[in-house]
Enzyme design. Structure first.
Site, PDB file in Angstrom:
ATOM      1  N   LYS A 194       7.300  18.237  53.805  1.00 40.59           N
ATOM      2  CA  LYS A 194       6.632  19.076  54.806  1.00 40.59           C
ATOM      3  C   LYS A 194       5.116  18.961  54.703  1.00 40.59           C
ATOM      4  O   LYS A 194       4.564  18.830  53.599  1.00 40.59           O
ATOM      5  CB  LYS A 194       7.028  20.560  54.620  1.00 40.59           C
ATOM      6  CG  LYS A 194       8.511  20.772  54.404  1.00 40.59           C
ATOM      7  CD  LYS A 194       8.912  22.234  54.383  1.00 40.59           C
ATOM      8  CE  LYS A 194      10.344  22.400  53.886  1.00 40.59           C
ATOM      9  NZ  LYS A 194      10.513  22.452  52.438  1.00 40.59           N
ATOM     10  N   ASP A 220      15.300  18.740  49.731  1.00 34.84           N
ATOM     11  CA  ASP A 220      14.242  19.371  50.526  1.00 34.84           C
ATOM     12  C   ASP A 220      13.054  19.722  49.626  1.00 34.84           C
ATOM     13  O   ASP A 220      13.149  20.602  48.775  1.00 34.84           O
ATOM     14  CB  ASP A 220      14.779  20.655  51.179  1.00 34.84           C
ATOM     15  CG  ASP A 220      13.718  21.333  52.047  1.00 34.84           C
ATOM     16  OD1 ASP A 220      13.608  20.978  53.226  1.00 34.84           O
ATOM     17  OD2 ASP A 220      12.975  22.200  51.523  1.00 34.84           O
ATOM     18  N   TYR A 265       4.745  22.189  47.296  1.00 37.39           N
ATOM     19  CA  TYR A 265       5.545  22.496  46.098  1.00 37.39           C
ATOM     20  C   TYR A 265       5.014  21.737  44.878  1.00 37.39           C
ATOM     21  O   TYR A 265       5.352  22.089  43.739  1.00 37.39           O
ATOM     22  CB  TYR A 265       7.027  22.154  46.275  1.00 37.39           C
ATOM     23  CG  TYR A 265       7.756  22.858  47.410  1.00 37.39           C
ATOM     24  CD1 TYR A 265       7.170  23.912  48.109  1.00 37.39           C
ATOM     25  CD2 TYR A 265       9.037  22.471  47.785  1.00 37.39           C
ATOM     26  CE1 TYR A 265       7.843  24.537  49.152  1.00 37.39           C
ATOM     27  CE2 TYR A 265       9.713  23.098  48.821  1.00 37.39           C
ATOM     28  CZ  TYR A 265       9.107  24.122  49.507  1.00 37.39           C
ATOM     29  OH  TYR A 265       9.775  24.732  50.544  1.00 37.39           O
ATOM     30  N   HIS A 282       5.087  22.638  58.142  1.00 36.64           N
ATOM     31  CA  HIS A 282       5.632  23.679  57.265  1.00 36.64           C
ATOM     32  C   HIS A 282       5.550  25.080  57.881  1.00 36.64           C
ATOM     33  O   HIS A 282       6.483  25.865  57.775  1.00 36.64           O
ATOM     34  CB  HIS A 282       4.881  23.631  55.923  1.00 36.64           C
ATOM     35  CG  HIS A 282       5.637  24.194  54.767  1.00 36.64           C
ATOM     36  ND1 HIS A 282       5.502  23.708  53.491  1.00 36.64           N
ATOM     37  CD2 HIS A 282       6.537  25.213  54.681  1.00 36.64           C
ATOM     38  CE1 HIS A 282       6.282  24.397  52.673  1.00 36.64           C
ATOM     39  NE2 HIS A 282       6.911  25.323  53.365  1.00 36.64           N
TER      40      HIS A 282
END
Ligand code: NDP
Length: 283
Positions: free
Chosen positions: A85, A55, A60, A118
């Protein structure tokens, strides 16, 4: 019989069948807050342990690090389950399509297994346009399953109005300190799978004496008890660690089971503990 040098087989992770028939491993591996250059080693350790579901998210900044580990693993693509996401700043129909292309390029893949919006970012009010783009990507076979993250019932109802696809997953903050009973019941009514983020509350629920008592009974760690609690509730769960011993520990959860009483003892820790923002407030 001579002792065998064959390593013990990796336990196979149970799957949850999503409403569109796609199977998601119930235990996966999260990489939030892992710098890109450290992500490859963490994901490699996870894949060697037996995790097959990873994930990540555009925000990120480590999709490339995930992609490098996937490529180096030599594992067949169909054995992997990759989630990424759409970030809030990329919401909107055209922007979503562009952001998706960028994520795929960084991952080095031609499709992802699960693509999530997200956050609803309600003040931007673009999640319905973004969802149209996910519906298109699903129709093109570039995402096997389309879902959302951090959606409250009101956001989901607004999304569903006029949608041709129902999100098959809602990934939400969920751990013993924030059990989300109402939202989980809403998911069950709408055949949406519940995926738990920060399943260990980033460590905040690991010192609890009730968890320690259960852990002591089985010779397990607090983290293993909490992950086991998620699995028995039916959640999809994606603990994160950059520590190889913990990555392995968090996977060793298929050789014991909590009793109903022990499930209740963990359930008693519900206390509205949020480690992240409230979904109504992040835009
Ligand atoms: P977790 O609840 O998974 O906790 C991670 C923390 O717990 C790290 O500090 C880790 O330390 C520590 N830890 C892990 N395993 C153990 C263990 N066995 N014993 C003791 N400590 C342990 O937090 P996350 O917030 O990372 O959530 C998991 C995943 O969920 C994320 O990585 C991300 O993929 C997803 N997520 C999604 C969000 C969303 O908005 N959709 C928001 C937040 C997370 P260390 O790494 O140092 O070993």
């Amino acid at each position: 019989m001579a002792p065998s040098a064959t390593p013990s087989p990796i336990p196979s992770v149970p799957t949850v069948t999503l409403d569109n028939g796609v199977e998601i491993p119930q235990l996966g591996f999260g990489v939030f807050q892992v710098p890109d250059d450290a992500t490859t080693a963490a994901v490699t350790a996870a894949l060697e342990t037996g995790y097959r579901s990873i994930d990540t998210a555009a925000i990120y900044g480590n999709e490339a690090g995930v992609g490098r580990a996937l490529a180096a693993s030599g594992l067949p693509r169909e054995e992997l389950f990759v989630t990424t996401k759409l970030w809030n700043a990329d919401q909107g129909y055209d922007a979503t399509l562009r952001a998706f292309d960028a994520s795929l390029a960084k991952l080095g893949l031609d499709h992802v297994d699960l693509y999530l919006i997200h956050w609803p970012a309600p003040a931007r009010d673009l999640y319905r346009d973004s969802w149209r783009a996910l519906e298109r990507l699903a129709g093109e076979g570039r995402i096997r399953a389309a879902g959302v993250s951090n959606f409250q019932p009101g956001h989901l109802l607004r999304l569903l109005d006029g949608a041709t696809l129902t999100p098959v997953v809602n990934q939400i903050e969920l751990h013993p300190g924030l059990q989300q009973a109402e939202l989980r019941a809403f998911h069950a009514d709408h055949r949406i799978a519940t995926e738990a983020w920060s399943p260990l509350a980033q460590g905040a629920v690991l010192d609890d004496p009730a968890v320690a008592a259960v852990a002591g009974r089985y010779g397990k760690s607090a983290a293993q008890v909490v992950i086991r609690w998620h699995l028995q509730l039916g959640n999809v769960v994606i603990p994160k660690s950059v520590t190889p011993a913990r990555i392995r520990e968090n996977f060793e959860v298929f050789d014991f089971a909590l009793t109903d009483e022990e499930m209740q003892a963990v359930a008693a820790l519900d206390r509205g503990l949020r480690t992240g923002p409230h979904p109504d407030e992040l835009n």
